[in-house]
Write an enzyme that holds these catalytic residues in place. Structure first.
Site, PDB file in Angstrom:
ATOM      1  N   THR A  18       0.820  -1.211   0.000  1.00  0.00           N
ATOM      2  CA  THR A  18       0.000   0.000   0.000  1.00  0.00           C
ATOM      3  C   THR A  18       0.860   1.269   0.000  1.00  0.00           C
ATOM      4  O   THR A  18       0.518   2.257  -0.629  1.00  0.00           O
ATOM      5  CB  THR A  18      -0.924   0.018   1.252  1.00  0.00           C
ATOM      6  OG1 THR A  18      -1.433  -1.297   1.463  1.00  0.00           O
ATOM      7  CG2 THR A  18      -2.073   0.980   1.093  1.00  0.00           C
ATOM      8  N   SER A 113       5.872   4.532   8.539  1.00  0.00           N
ATOM      9  CA  SER A 113       4.695   5.260   9.005  1.00  0.00           C
ATOM     10  C   SER A 113       4.451   5.090  10.498  1.00  0.00           C
ATOM     11  O   SER A 113       5.285   5.458  11.311  1.00  0.00           O
ATOM     12  CB  SER A 113       3.494   4.817   8.172  1.00  0.00           C
ATOM     13  OG  SER A 113       2.382   5.618   8.459  1.00  0.00           O
ATOM     14  N   HIS A 114       3.321   4.485  10.842  1.00  0.00           N
ATOM     15  CA  HIS A 114       2.890   4.373  12.238  1.00  0.00           C
ATOM     16  C   HIS A 114       3.412   3.106  12.901  1.00  0.00           C
ATOM     17  O   HIS A 114       3.104   2.853  14.060  1.00  0.00           O
ATOM     18  CB  HIS A 114       1.362   4.388  12.270  1.00  0.00           C
ATOM     19  CG  HIS A 114       0.791   3.396  11.293  1.00  0.00           C
ATOM     20  ND1 HIS A 114       0.851   3.598   9.924  1.00  0.00           N
ATOM     21  CD2 HIS A 114       0.218   2.201  11.467  1.00  0.00           C
ATOM     22  CE1 HIS A 114       0.321   2.561   9.311  1.00  0.00           C
ATOM     23  NE2 HIS A 114      -0.065   1.698  10.212  1.00  0.00           N
ATOM     24  N   LYS A 126       9.791   4.238   0.338  1.00  0.00           N
ATOM     25  CA  LYS A 126       8.950   4.362  -0.852  1.00  0.00           C
ATOM     26  C   LYS A 126       9.491   5.457  -1.746  1.00  0.00           C
ATOM     27  O   LYS A 126      10.256   6.327  -1.307  1.00  0.00           O
ATOM     28  CB  LYS A 126       7.497   4.615  -0.489  1.00  0.00           C
ATOM     29  CG  LYS A 126       7.204   5.953   0.136  1.00  0.00           C
ATOM     30  CD  LYS A 126       5.690   6.099   0.279  1.00  0.00           C
ATOM     31  CE  LYS A 126       5.328   7.372   0.994  1.00  0.00           C
ATOM     32  NZ  LYS A 126       3.882   7.588   1.043  1.00  0.00           N
ATOM     33  N   ASP A 277       1.526  10.725  13.371  1.00  0.00           N
ATOM     34  CA  ASP A 277       2.203   9.426  13.424  1.00  0.00           C
ATOM     35  C   ASP A 277       3.695   9.552  13.126  1.00  0.00           C
ATOM     36  O   ASP A 277       4.241  10.658  13.040  1.00  0.00           O
ATOM     37  CB  ASP A 277       1.538   8.439  12.461  1.00  0.00           C
ATOM     38  CG  ASP A 277       1.802   8.781  11.005  1.00  0.00           C
ATOM     39  OD1 ASP A 277       1.982   9.975  10.706  1.00  0.00           O
ATOM     40  OD2 ASP A 277       1.841   7.855  10.166  1.00  0.00           O
ATOM     41  N   ASP A 279       5.669   9.376  10.557  1.00  0.00           N
ATOM     42  CA  ASP A 279       6.170  10.205   9.455  1.00  0.00           C
ATOM     43  C   ASP A 279       5.315  11.452   9.218  1.00  0.00           C
ATOM     44  O   ASP A 279       5.519  12.164   8.224  1.00  0.00           O
ATOM     45  CB  ASP A 279       6.269   9.384   8.163  1.00  0.00           C
ATOM     46  CG  ASP A 279       4.927   8.848   7.717  1.00  0.00           C
ATOM     47  OD1 ASP A 279       4.079   8.578   8.587  1.00  0.00           O
ATOM     48  OD2 ASP A 279       4.714   8.696   6.501  1.00  0.00           O
ATOM     49  N   ASP A 281       2.062  11.989   8.504  1.00  0.00           N
ATOM     50  CA  ASP A 281       0.973  12.151   7.535  1.00  0.00           C
ATOM     51  C   ASP A 281      -0.403  11.854   8.122  1.00  0.00           C
ATOM     52  O   ASP A 281      -1.413  12.218   7.538  1.00  0.00           O
ATOM     53  CB  ASP A 281       1.223  11.357   6.245  1.00  0.00           C
ATOM     54  CG  ASP A 281       1.423   9.874   6.481  1.00  0.00           C
ATOM     55  OD1 ASP A 281       1.398   9.443   7.655  1.00  0.00           O
ATOM     56  OD2 ASP A 281       1.608   9.143   5.493  1.00  0.00           O
ATOM     57  N   ARG A 282      -0.449  11.201   9.288  1.00  0.00           N
ATOM     58  CA  ARG A 282      -1.763  10.901   9.882  1.00  0.00           C
ATOM     59  C   ARG A 282      -2.125  11.916  10.963  1.00  0.00           C
ATOM     60  O   ARG A 282      -1.247  12.600  11.489  1.00  0.00           O
ATOM     61  CB  ARG A 282      -1.743   9.514  10.527  1.00  0.00           C
ATOM     62  CG  ARG A 282      -1.565   8.423   9.529  1.00  0.00           C
ATOM     63  CD  ARG A 282      -1.708   7.072  10.201  1.00  0.00           C
ATOM     64  NE  ARG A 282      -1.680   6.038   9.179  1.00  0.00           N
ATOM     65  CZ  ARG A 282      -2.184   4.831   9.306  1.00  0.00           C
ATOM     66  NH1 ARG A 282      -2.749   4.474  10.436  1.00  0.00           N
ATOM     67  NH2 ARG A 282      -2.124   3.961   8.321  1.00  0.00           N
ATOM     68  N   GLU A 364     -10.331   6.612   6.343  1.00  0.00           N
ATOM     69  CA  GLU A 364     -10.750   6.343   7.725  1.00  0.00           C
ATOM     70  C   GLU A 364      -9.562   6.103   8.640  1.00  0.00           C
ATOM     71  O   GLU A 364      -9.695   6.158   9.852  1.00  0.00           O
ATOM     72  CB  GLU A 364     -11.704   5.143   7.768  1.00  0.00           C
ATOM     73  CG  GLU A 364     -11.216   3.868   7.075  1.00  0.00           C
ATOM     74  CD  GLU A 364      -9.996   3.239   7.668  1.00  0.00           C
ATOM     75  OE1 GLU A 364      -9.928   3.168   8.918  1.00  0.00           O
ATOM     76  OE2 GLU A 364      -9.107   2.814   6.908  1.00  0.00           O
ATOM     77  N   SER A 365      -8.409   5.806   8.064  1.00  0.00           N
ATOM     78  CA  SER A 365      -7.230   5.453   8.844  1.00  0.00           C
ATOM     79  C   SER A 365      -6.453   6.697   9.267  1.00  0.00           C
ATOM     80  O   SER A 365      -5.233   6.701   9.258  1.00  0.00           O
ATOM     81  CB  SER A 365      -6.336   4.532   8.014  1.00  0.00           C
ATOM     82  OG  SER A 365      -6.063   5.149   6.760  1.00  0.00           O
ATOM     83  N   LYS A 376      -1.187  12.526   2.411  1.00  0.00           N
ATOM     84  CA  LYS A 376      -2.002  13.005   3.515  1.00  0.00           C
ATOM     85  C   LYS A 376      -1.098  13.801   4.448  1.00  0.00           C
ATOM     86  O   LYS A 376       0.124  13.644   4.413  1.00  0.00           O
ATOM     87  CB  LYS A 376      -2.685  11.849   4.220  1.00  0.00           C
ATOM     88  CG  LYS A 376      -1.765  10.756   4.697  1.00  0.00           C
ATOM     89  CD  LYS A 376      -2.588   9.546   5.116  1.00  0.00           C
ATOM     90  CE  LYS A 376      -1.695   8.396   5.526  1.00  0.00           C
ATOM     91  NZ  LYS A 376      -1.956   7.183   4.761  1.00  0.00           N
TER      92      LYS A 376
HETATM   93  C1  G1P Z   1      -3.192   1.386   5.963  1.00  0.00           C
HETATM   94  C2  G1P Z   1      -4.486   2.151   5.931  1.00  0.00           C
HETATM   95  C3  G1P Z   1      -4.600   2.922   4.643  1.00  0.00           C
HETATM   96  C4  G1P Z   1      -3.389   3.808   4.462  1.00  0.00           C
HETATM   97  C5  G1P Z   1      -2.107   3.001   4.596  1.00  0.00           C
HETATM   98  C6  G1P Z   1      -0.885   3.885   4.582  1.00  0.00           C
HETATM   99  O1  G1P Z   1      -3.155   0.452   4.901  1.00  0.00           O
HETATM  100  O2  G1P Z   1      -5.597   1.290   6.094  1.00  0.00           O
HETATM  101  O3  G1P Z   1      -5.785   3.667   4.660  1.00  0.00           O
HETATM  102  O4  G1P Z   1      -3.410   4.439   3.213  1.00  0.00           O
HETATM  103  O5  G1P Z   1      -2.115   2.281   5.826  1.00  0.00           O
HETATM  104  O6  G1P Z   1      -0.862   4.785   5.634  1.00  0.00           O
HETATM  105  P1  G1P Z   1      -3.499  -1.091   5.108  1.00  0.00           P
HETATM  106  O7  G1P Z   1      -2.618  -1.610   6.209  1.00  0.00           O
HETATM  107  O8  G1P Z   1      -4.939  -1.142   5.550  1.00  0.00           O
HETATM  108  O9  G1P Z   1      -3.266  -1.707   3.764  1.00  0.00           O
HETATM  109 ZN    ZN Z   2       2.223   7.688   8.175  1.00  0.00          ZN
END
Ligand code: G1P
Ligand code: ZN
Length: 543
Positions: A18, A113-114, A126, A277, A279, A281-282, A364-365, A376
């Protein structure tokens, strides 16, 4: 200095998910692993000749070492210029901004990320394209194709570059420019928002807390919220980035940012609280005594964005990922805006933003953003909320109650089942997919299935198709359950179950979300057979 060419042994056929490639840190540290992934990217973009690339990350363990490797490889691949955040730091939205502002050809963003950081935790990398956004599906496929055939990588044998000194130097013909990671981002925020209005809100005694979770937004939030906007000096919590995020889990949700939630729920808590988070972005948004779900936050921002200078002329359209609640759809229909439904992952918003079809979008995340960058943006969401609060001068709770009384309330929750045995998760998903055509008409009481399918997306801009993007089960009473496997986890499978039900504006708008959703949760549990197949009776994380 010679360029050495090494064989690729450790790395083969790795497919970015993702958000790029995420693995355990020790995997990335295996000799040749990071190198061959980076080389497969250079091969896919036809090398570095004449190119300017942005490089930076969230400061987690191995961030600085990985940047040295990427710099030596960028030079060996002929890159003209590398622009790097001081000490290797750049939040993901700040990197996206720099790519756009400096008209770079792309950028390497180092982050998981998180996910937690540390030698026994997670690492990630990435590549973003020249629009500042995550590599498109087709470019990601090219990386994957390269990774399957790559046999060698190119690397300089030079000393490390000093990442701590702002200024320009040369690495074997490649210009290396070390920049302040905050300055350009802060300038962009100043252009978008009414900083004077926020300053006067804060000077009138409005209190806030921002939890940087020991991650990359610490320096950004301190500079913008405290130094520039005048929030008190204790406003930013956990402000110093550390390689293991203070041994925490830098995920801004009520589970991992519990101390902040407890604070804002206490009688003498601040008027507003937020977190970001690893990095940056959240975002998580809270007001005194209230948690705002990310889906609701997107809807509120869409309904009120015109109060900020950058969006004063209105929005061109909005978009949300498929599992995100339909609260924003209601705002869009009220305002007469187009509303797009995309698969999970920020990259799917890129074409819509580039084509000017949407201004605001979210997931939603805990991801919300706009056309100001192609990622984001956590602090952006915080500043837009503050701008709205500064103009409306009512509490966060009042904003939410007004919103629900206007549009009705979409009760919403996500249930995550983590580290599930991958074979069992696959068995559950494939069994469910096989049963989808037979589900409509089944169920009991209020929960009779109306439609059940797998989500496919047809990009309206480039006409590309993306299939198998999650299972949607809609009930006759309008409730909805979505089931998909995570594409970002590093530990077996994570099953995500997204639950939603709608209460019209004259219904009970003040219920507890988990109670309001218990009926749809039970119906989905019976349909998926999750407990039976995966042996899990309750989720690990509820957001
Ligand atoms: C998760 C979130 C998704 C977000 C991604 C990157 O991906 O659900 O909305 O874009 O992290 O931050 P997932 O682990 O569900 O594939
Ligand atoms: Zn992130």
């Amino acid at each position: 200095m010679p360029i050495v060419t090494q064989p690729c042994t450790a790395f083969a056929g790795q497919k970015p998910g993702t958000s790029g490639l995420r693995k355990k840190t020790r995997v990335f540290m295996e000799p040749g692993y990071l190198e061959c992934f980076v080389q497969s990217i250079f091969n896919a973009i036809d090398g570095g000749a004449g190119k300017t690339l942005i490089i930076g990350g969230d400061g987690r363990f191995f961030n600085a070492e990985a940047i040295q490797i990427i710099l030596r490889m960028a030079a060996a691949n002929g890159t003209a210029r590398a622009i790097v955040g001081q000490n290797g730091l750049l939040s993901t939205p700040a990197a996206s901004n720099l790519i756009r502002k400096r008209k770079a050809d792309g950028g390497f963003i180092l982050s998981a990320s998180h996910n937690p950081g540390g030698i026994d935790a997670d690492f990630g990398l990435k590549f973003n394209g020249s629009n500042g956004g995550p590599a498109s599906e087709s470019l990601t496929e090219k990386f994957y194709a390269q990774s399957q055939t790559i046999t060698q990588y190119h690397m300089l044998t030079t000393d490390d570059v000093d990442l701590s000194q702002i200024g320009t130097s040369e690495l074997e013909g490649m210009q290396v420019e070390i920049v302040d990671p905050v300055a350009d981002y802060a300038e962009l925020m100043r252009e978008l928002f009414d900083f004077d209005a926020i300053r006067s809100l804060l000077s009138d005694g409005f209190s806030l807390r921002f939890d940087a979770m020991h991650a990359v937004t610490g320096p950004y939030a301190t500079a913008i919220l405290e130094q520039e906007l005048g929030a008190s000096a204790d406003s930013v919590l956990n402000a110093i980035p550390s390689v293991d995020f203070g041994k925490g889990h830098p995920d801004p949700n009520p589970i991992w940012a519990k101390p902040l939630v407890d604070l804002v729920m206490s009688p003498d808590g601040p008027d507003f609280a937020a977190a970001s988070d690893g990095d940056g972005d959240r975002n998580m948004i809270l007001g005194k005594g209230i948690y705002v779900t990310p889906s609701d936050s997107l809807a509120v921002l869409a309904a009120n964005a015109h109060l900020a200078p950058a969006y004063a002329k209105g929005l061109s359209g909005v978009a949300r990922s498929m599992p995100t609640s339909t609260a924003v759809d209601r705002v869009a229909s009220h305002l007469g805006l187009d509303c797009y439904e995309t698969p999970t992952g920020w990259k799917f918003f890129g074409n819509l933003l580039d084509a000017g079809r949407i201004t605001l979008c979210g997931e939603e995340s805990a991801g919300t953003g706009s056309d100001h960058v192609r990622e984001k943006d956590g602090l952006w969401a915080v500043l837009l909320w503050l701008n709205i609060l500064a103009k409306r001068r009512v509490s966060v709770r009042q904003i939410m109650e007004d919103h629900w009384q206007t549009y009705g309330r979409n009760y919403y929750s996500r249930h995550d089942y983590e580290a599930v045995d991958s074979a069992k998760a696959d068995q559950m998903m494939s069994g469910l997919i096989a049963r989808l055509p037979n589900l409509p008409g089944t169920g009991t009481g209020e929960f009779v299935v109306a439609t059940a399918d797998q989500f496919s997306y047809h990009d309206p801009v480039d006409r590309s198709a993306s299939h198998n993007q999650g299972i949607r089960i809609v009930f006759e009473n309008g409730s909805r359950g979505v089931i998909r496997l995570s594409g970002t986890g590093t530990d077996n499978a994570t099953i995500r179950v997204y639950l939603e039900s709608f209460t019209p504006k004259d219904g009970d708008l003040g219920a507890d979300p988990q109670s309001a959703l218990s009926g749809v949760a039970n119906a989905i549990a019976a349909i998926t057979k999750l407990q039976e197949i995966c042996g899990r009776s309750s989720p690990d994380v509820i957001t």
